[in-house]
Design a protein around this motif. Sequence first.
Motif, PDB file in Angstrom:
ATOM      1  N   ARG A 178       2.580  54.325 -57.266  1.00 18.80           N
ATOM      2  CA  ARG A 178       1.885  55.420 -56.573  1.00 18.80           C
ATOM      3  C   ARG A 178       2.853  56.204 -55.712  1.00 18.80           C
ATOM      4  O   ARG A 178       2.832  57.446 -55.693  1.00 18.80           O
ATOM      5  CB  ARG A 178       0.758  54.869 -55.680  1.00 18.80           C
ATOM      6  CG  ARG A 178      -0.429  54.320 -56.414  1.00 18.80           C
ATOM      7  CD  ARG A 178      -1.651  54.187 -55.514  1.00 18.80           C
ATOM      8  NE  ARG A 178      -1.423  53.385 -54.319  1.00 18.80           N
ATOM      9  CZ  ARG A 178      -1.478  52.066 -54.275  1.00 18.80           C
ATOM     10  NH1 ARG A 178      -1.731  51.374 -55.379  1.00 18.80           N
ATOM     11  NH2 ARG A 178      -1.293  51.415 -53.145  1.00 18.80           N
ATOM     12  N   ALA A 179       3.705  55.499 -54.982  1.00 20.70           N
ATOM     13  CA  ALA A 179       4.641  56.162 -54.077  1.00 20.70           C
ATOM     14  C   ALA A 179       5.607  57.060 -54.831  1.00 20.70           C
ATOM     15  O   ALA A 179       5.861  58.204 -54.427  1.00 20.70           O
ATOM     16  CB  ALA A 179       5.411  55.115 -53.268  1.00 20.70           C
ATOM     17  N   VAL A 180       6.159  56.573 -55.923  1.00 20.71           N
ATOM     18  CA  VAL A 180       7.120  57.364 -56.691  1.00 20.71           C
ATOM     19  C   VAL A 180       6.439  58.595 -57.281  1.00 20.71           C
ATOM     20  O   VAL A 180       7.001  59.699 -57.268  1.00 20.71           O
ATOM     21  CB  VAL A 180       7.772  56.496 -57.788  1.00 20.71           C
ATOM     22  CG1 VAL A 180       8.630  57.346 -58.710  1.00 20.71           C
ATOM     23  CG2 VAL A 180       8.615  55.391 -57.152  1.00 20.71           C
ATOM     24  N   ALA A 181       5.220  58.431 -57.793  1.00 25.24           N
ATOM     25  CA  ALA A 181       4.495  59.574 -58.357  1.00 25.24           C
ATOM     26  C   ALA A 181       4.228  60.630 -57.285  1.00 25.24           C
ATOM     27  O   ALA A 181       4.393  61.836 -57.529  1.00 25.24           O
ATOM     28  CB  ALA A 181       3.192  59.107 -58.979  1.00 25.24           C
ATOM     29  N   LEU A 182       3.833  60.206 -56.099  1.00 31.32           N
ATOM     30  CA  LEU A 182       3.579  61.156 -55.016  1.00 31.32           C
ATOM     31  C   LEU A 182       4.858  61.871 -54.604  1.00 31.32           C
ATOM     32  O   LEU A 182       4.869  63.092 -54.393  1.00 31.32           O
ATOM     33  CB  LEU A 182       2.980  60.420 -53.813  1.00 31.32           C
ATOM     34  CG  LEU A 182       1.541  59.939 -53.969  1.00 31.32           C
ATOM     35  CD1 LEU A 182       1.202  58.915 -52.880  1.00 31.32           C
ATOM     36  CD2 LEU A 182       0.578  61.116 -53.908  1.00 31.32           C
ATOM     37  N   ALA A 183       5.944  61.119 -54.478  1.00 30.22           N
ATOM     38  CA  ALA A 183       7.215  61.719 -54.059  1.00 30.22           C
ATOM     39  C   ALA A 183       7.722  62.698 -55.108  1.00 30.22           C
ATOM     40  O   ALA A 183       8.207  63.784 -54.774  1.00 30.22           O
ATOM     41  CB  ALA A 183       8.248  60.628 -53.794  1.00 30.22           C
ATOM     42  N   ARG A 184       7.603  62.344 -56.384  1.00 34.68           N
ATOM     43  CA  ARG A 184       8.041  63.259 -57.440  1.00 34.68           C
ATOM     44  C   ARG A 184       7.152  64.498 -57.510  1.00 34.68           C
ATOM     45  O   ARG A 184       7.574  65.543 -57.992  1.00 34.68           O
ATOM     46  CB  ARG A 184       8.063  62.524 -58.776  1.00 34.68           C
ATOM     47  CG  ARG A 184       9.242  61.566 -58.898  1.00 34.68           C
ATOM     48  CD  ARG A 184       9.210  60.775 -60.191  1.00 34.68           C
ATOM     49  NE  ARG A 184      10.441  59.986 -60.347  1.00 34.68           N
ATOM     50  CZ  ARG A 184      10.602  58.981 -61.185  1.00 34.68           C
ATOM     51  NH1 ARG A 184       9.586  58.613 -61.966  1.00 34.68           N
ATOM     52  NH2 ARG A 184      11.741  58.324 -61.256  1.00 34.68           N
ATOM     53  N   ASP A 191       4.132  61.328 -45.671  1.00 35.36           N
ATOM     54  CA  ASP A 191       2.804  61.390 -46.277  1.00 35.36           C
ATOM     55  C   ASP A 191       2.677  60.397 -47.420  1.00 35.36           C
ATOM     56  O   ASP A 191       1.612  59.793 -47.619  1.00 35.36           O
ATOM     57  CB  ASP A 191       2.521  62.798 -46.790  1.00 35.36           C
ATOM     58  CG  ASP A 191       2.387  63.822 -45.679  1.00 35.36           C
ATOM     59  OD1 ASP A 191       2.260  63.414 -44.507  1.00 35.36           O
ATOM     60  OD2 ASP A 191       2.430  65.032 -45.990  1.00 35.36           O
ATOM     61  N   VAL A 192       3.754  60.217 -48.170  1.00 43.86           N
ATOM     62  CA  VAL A 192       3.758  59.237 -49.251  1.00 43.86           C
ATOM     63  C   VAL A 192       3.444  57.847 -48.702  1.00 43.86           C
ATOM     64  O   VAL A 192       2.627  57.106 -49.260  1.00 43.86           O
ATOM     65  CB  VAL A 192       5.117  59.231 -49.984  1.00 43.86           C
ATOM     66  CG1 VAL A 192       5.208  58.023 -50.931  1.00 43.86           C
ATOM     67  CG2 VAL A 192       5.317  60.518 -50.764  1.00 43.86           C
ATOM     68  N   ALA A 193       4.088  57.489 -47.594  1.00 39.03           N
ATOM     69  CA  ALA A 193       3.888  56.167 -47.001  1.00 39.03           C
ATOM     70  C   ALA A 193       2.423  55.942 -46.655  1.00 39.03           C
ATOM     71  O   ALA A 193       1.839  54.895 -46.973  1.00 39.03           O
ATOM     72  CB  ALA A 193       4.767  56.008 -45.762  1.00 39.03           C
ATOM     73  N   ALA A 210      13.906  47.500 -52.347  1.00 37.42           N
ATOM     74  CA  ALA A 210      13.860  46.131 -52.854  1.00 37.42           C
ATOM     75  C   ALA A 210      13.416  46.079 -54.314  1.00 37.42           C
ATOM     76  O   ALA A 210      13.955  45.309 -55.113  1.00 37.42           O
ATOM     77  CB  ALA A 210      12.920  45.288 -51.993  1.00 37.42           C
ATOM     78  N   LEU A 211      12.440  46.903 -54.682  1.00 42.01           N
ATOM     79  CA  LEU A 211      11.904  46.857 -56.041  1.00 42.01           C
ATOM     80  C   LEU A 211      12.670  47.730 -57.022  1.00 42.01           C
ATOM     81  O   LEU A 211      12.806  47.388 -58.198  1.00 42.01           O
ATOM     82  CB  LEU A 211      10.432  47.288 -56.033  1.00 42.01           C
ATOM     83  CG  LEU A 211       9.442  46.332 -55.384  1.00 42.01           C
ATOM     84  CD1 LEU A 211       8.067  46.976 -55.302  1.00 42.01           C
ATOM     85  CD2 LEU A 211       9.359  45.018 -56.148  1.00 42.01           C
ATOM     86  N   ALA A 212      13.136  48.888 -56.542  1.00 39.58           N
ATOM     87  CA  ALA A 212      13.790  49.856 -57.434  1.00 39.58           C
ATOM     88  C   ALA A 212      15.305  49.757 -57.404  1.00 39.58           C
ATOM     89  O   ALA A 212      15.978  50.254 -58.314  1.00 39.58           O
ATOM     90  CB  ALA A 212      13.362  51.277 -57.072  1.00 39.58           C
ATOM     91  N   GLY A 213      15.857  49.177 -56.345  1.00 39.56           N
ATOM     92  CA  GLY A 213      17.310  49.025 -56.255  1.00 39.56           C
ATOM     93  C   GLY A 213      18.030  50.227 -55.692  1.00 39.56           C
ATOM     94  O   GLY A 213      19.234  50.157 -55.438  1.00 39.56           O
ATOM     95  N   VAL A 214      17.320  51.339 -55.475  1.00 39.05           N
ATOM     96  CA  VAL A 214      17.897  52.559 -54.915  1.00 39.05           C
ATOM     97  C   VAL A 214      16.872  53.174 -53.969  1.00 39.05           C
ATOM     98  O   VAL A 214      15.670  52.888 -54.069  1.00 39.05           O
ATOM     99  CB  VAL A 214      18.288  53.588 -56.014  1.00 39.05           C
ATOM    100  CG1 VAL A 214      19.394  53.046 -56.905  1.00 39.05           C
ATOM    101  CG2 VAL A 214      17.075  53.980 -56.837  1.00 39.05           C
ATOM    102  N   PRO A 215      17.299  54.052 -53.066  1.00 41.65           N
ATOM    103  CA  PRO A 215      16.337  54.699 -52.169  1.00 41.65           C
ATOM    104  C   PRO A 215      15.383  55.618 -52.921  1.00 41.65           C
ATOM    105  O   PRO A 215      15.662  56.084 -54.029  1.00 41.65           O
ATOM    106  CB  PRO A 215      17.233  55.504 -51.209  1.00 41.65           C
ATOM    107  CG  PRO A 215      18.592  54.884 -51.321  1.00 41.65           C
ATOM    108  CD  PRO A 215      18.696  54.385 -52.732  1.00 41.65           C
ATOM    109  N   LEU A 216      14.241  55.899 -52.278  1.00 42.05           N
ATOM    110  CA  LEU A 216      13.232  56.761 -52.894  1.00 42.05           C
ATOM    111  C   LEU A 216      13.796  58.145 -53.216  1.00 42.05           C
ATOM    112  O   LEU A 216      13.485  58.721 -54.249  1.00 42.05           O
ATOM    113  CB  LEU A 216      12.026  56.881 -51.967  1.00 42.05           C
ATOM    114  CG  LEU A 216      10.839  57.720 -52.467  1.00 42.05           C
ATOM    115  CD1 LEU A 216      10.307  57.208 -53.781  1.00 42.05           C
ATOM    116  CD2 LEU A 216       9.733  57.762 -51.409  1.00 42.05           C
TER     117      LEU A 216
END
Length: 222
Positions: A178-184, A191-193, A210-216
């Motif tokens: 959800r967070a990645v979709a909102l940010a993209r 707001d994403v948070a 932690a999950l993606a290995g890179v910053p948002l």
Amino acid sequence: MYRERPSALPHVIAWRSVVPPGTPPGRILPDGCLDVIWQDGTVYVAGPDTTAQVVPTAAGSRFFALRFADGVGPGILGVPADELTDRQVPLANLLPAAEVRALAEAPDPPAALEEFARRRWQAPDRAMVGVAAGARAGLPVPAIADSCGLSPRHLQRRTRTSFGYATKTLVRIMRLQRAVALARGGSPFADVAVTAGYADQAHLSRDVKALAGVPLGELVMR
């Protein structure tokens, strides 16, 4: 070039990709799914990931695949999802060699994959479809258990065999999606948070890393 579309089967996405020259290794985010993938005449299963996988690919490689969501994949393969977590396994290790060879050598891989899945199709487990919906909605684990009529212990066992990990991990992975979709989509990270269900932006940053290995921010640029 990556494209996807709904399969004729419920809870399944068909996707394809051709790797252009100069393409950097792809970063595949965990999504609570497992995929059956035809790659250049080889067929394998990509199990449910707990963290992002960085996948090097050769220019010109062709991929055709089915992505099984909502816990339907194990019924197709006859293998619990937690036996495939964080693994890529040749399909021939799981199914009869003749069946896999016919799929690998098919002149129309997308059609062959669809027929393969249709032939082995099992009716979705309604409770696990409900678990996936609850996780996507960001419900806490006790609420998911109540909505599906399962005890917490039974929920954990069923979620592991259907999705490859504990319910709490599934909820966390769906929150990342959800967070990645909102940010993209252009939403500010603060707001994403809030919208995705993180305690604050720092929590968002820690969990994504932690999950993606890179910053948002790096994910959004991809």
